[in-house]
Scaffold this motif. Structure first.
Motif, PDB file in Angstrom:
ATOM      1  N   TYR A   1      24.956  19.148  -4.271  1.00 30.70           N
ATOM      2  CA  TYR A   1      23.985  17.974  -4.617  1.00 30.70           C
ATOM      3  C   TYR A   1      25.081  16.617  -5.132  1.00 30.70           C
ATOM      4  O   TYR A   1      24.370  15.760  -5.125  1.00 30.70           O
ATOM      5  CB  TYR A   1      23.388  18.835  -6.065  1.00 30.70           C
ATOM      6  N   HIS A   2      26.103  17.039  -5.916  1.00 31.23           N
ATOM      7  CA  HIS A   2      26.655  15.963  -6.264  1.00 31.23           C
ATOM      8  C   HIS A   2      27.453  15.036  -5.293  1.00 31.23           C
ATOM      9  O   HIS A   2      27.638  13.881  -5.285  1.00 31.23           O
ATOM     10  CB  HIS A   2      27.839  16.310  -7.413  1.00 31.23           C
TER      11      HIS A   2
ATOM     12  N   VAL B   1      33.597  15.575 -11.050  1.00 29.43           N
ATOM     13  CA  VAL B   1      33.018  16.889 -10.909  1.00 29.43           C
ATOM     14  C   VAL B   1      33.491  18.028 -11.485  1.00 29.43           C
ATOM     15  O   VAL B   1      32.608  19.142 -11.574  1.00 29.43           O
ATOM     16  CB  VAL B   1      32.532  16.878  -9.124  1.00 29.43           C
TER      17      VAL B   1
ATOM     18  N   LEU C   1      33.397  10.741  -4.216  1.00 25.67           N
ATOM     19  CA  LEU C   1      32.861  11.572  -5.384  1.00 25.67           C
ATOM     20  C   LEU C   1      34.190  12.013  -6.109  1.00 25.67           C
ATOM     21  O   LEU C   1      35.341  12.636  -5.606  1.00 25.67           O
ATOM     22  CB  LEU C   1      32.299  13.036  -5.037  1.00 25.67           C
TER      23      LEU C   1
ATOM     24  N   ARG D   1      20.731  22.148 -16.732  1.00 29.20           N
ATOM     25  CA  ARG D   1      20.663  21.912 -15.161  1.00 29.20           C
ATOM     26  C   ARG D   1      19.652  22.580 -14.385  1.00 29.20           C
ATOM     27  O   ARG D   1      19.044  22.222 -13.377  1.00 29.20           O
ATOM     28  CB  ARG D   1      21.941  22.623 -14.627  1.00 29.20           C
TER      29      ARG D   1
ATOM     30  N   HIS E   1      25.236  23.125  -6.552  1.00 30.78           N
ATOM     31  CA  HIS E   1      25.614  22.006  -7.357  1.00 30.78           C
ATOM     32  C   HIS E   1      26.882  20.878  -6.823  1.00 30.78           C
ATOM     33  O   HIS E   1      26.492  19.852  -7.055  1.00 30.78           O
ATOM     34  CB  HIS E   1      25.923  22.387  -8.836  1.00 30.78           C
TER      35      HIS E   1
ATOM     36  N   GLN F   1      24.744  12.789  -3.905  1.00 32.12           N
ATOM     37  CA  GLN F   1      24.396  11.697  -4.706  1.00 32.12           C
ATOM     38  C   GLN F   1      25.251  10.649  -4.355  1.00 32.12           C
ATOM     39  O   GLN F   1      25.020   9.535  -4.531  1.00 32.12           O
ATOM     40  CB  GLN F   1      24.280  12.329  -6.030  1.00 32.12           C
ATOM     41  N   LYS F   2      26.652  10.879  -3.866  1.00 34.26           N
ATOM     42  CA  LYS F   2      27.531   9.981  -3.608  1.00 34.26           C
ATOM     43  C   LYS F   2      27.832   9.877  -2.051  1.00 34.26           C
ATOM     44  O   LYS F   2      28.893   9.540  -1.571  1.00 34.26           O
ATOM     45  CB  LYS F   2      28.740  10.156  -4.253  1.00 34.26           C
TER      46      LYS F   2
ATOM     47  N   LYS G   1      32.191  18.186 -14.808  1.00 33.11           N
ATOM     48  CA  LYS G   1      30.731  18.490 -14.850  1.00 33.11           C
ATOM     49  C   LYS G   1      30.439  19.939 -14.581  1.00 33.11           C
ATOM     50  O   LYS G   1      29.487  20.496 -15.215  1.00 33.11           O
ATOM     51  CB  LYS G   1      30.257  17.494 -13.948  1.00 33.11           C
TER      52      LYS G   1
END
Length: 229
Positions: A166-167, A181, A176, A123, A163, A170-171, A184
């Motif tokens: 960030y995720h 997540v 999400l 990461r 983080h 991204q969606k 992850k």
């Protein structure tokens, strides 16, 4: 990064456990410096450039949380994993608040520790190449873990907050998946981890509150949705 290239500082005040973890990592090619208290671990950190730190929480001289705070004043990026028998939600949240990246409850398997070390290092490599994102009137600097509102007020994010955002990004405007997540970022999707994630989502909402066009919606039974203009 192969195991031979990974240099670890391990801080553990239980002699038997410390030697077991050290020798187990070394047999897999890691380079490990074992310290039996937090003060010695901080000195070792200052003297070397390790790739990651594995810290027991309850230690003499300087406990793991206090040690992490000192390290974060000098280095915001180095991965820190806490090893502890403490498992209350508030203890885990405190660990993340002081700059920890991961939290492994005792007893644990060496295989799990190695996977978590490597995941954090991977990461970190992603962070180094990531871009700066626009979220409404905010600018999100993922590598530096910063939110800036209209090029003015800067807000620092924890590693986990950064983080998670960030995720979500991204969606953006899509759901999400909660389980994805959690696995992850938390390593599993149990109830305990889910409670922790909910707290971090609440924190992100507060840090994004100056732009009322931004929402993080709870889609019950599925996950969260970051709504941005």
């Amino acid at each position: 990064m192969n195991n031979e290239a990974i240099d670890i500082i391990l801080a553990e005040d239980e002699p038997a456990l410390g030697m077991i973890v050290k020798e187990s990592l070394e047999t897999r090619g890691f380079k490990v410096r074992l310290c039996n208290d937090g003060a010695k671990a901080y000195k070792a950190f200052e003297e070397s450039q390790p790739h990651a730190l594995v810290l027991d929480v309850m230690m003499p001289e300087l406990d793991g949380f206090s040690l992490a705070k000192k390290i974060r004043l000098e280095n915001e990026q180095i991965p820190i994993i806490f090893l502890t028998a403490k498992s209350q939600t508030e203890d885990v949240l405190e660990g993340f608040d002081v700059g920890g990246n991961d939290y492994l409850k005792k007893p644990f398997s060496m295989e799990e520790l190695i996977v978590r070390i490597k995941n954090l290092l991977n990461r970190q490599e992603v962070q180094k190449t990531a871009a700066i994102y626009a979220i409404g009137d905010y600018s999100f600097n993922f590598p530096k873990q910063r939110l800036t509102y209209k090029d003015d007020e800067e807000v620092k994010l924890t590693h986990r907050e950064s983080h998670l955002l960030y995720h979500l990004l991204q969606k953006k405007n899509k759901v999400l998946d909660r389980s994805f997540v959690l696995k992850k970022l938390w390593g599993n999707d149990d109830f305990f981890s889910g409670r922790s994630m909910d707290v971090f989502v609440t924190r992100l909402r507060k840090k994004l509150a100056k732009d009322d066009r931004i929402e993080i919606i709870n889609v019950r039974g599925y996950g969260y949705k970051l709504m941005v203009p």
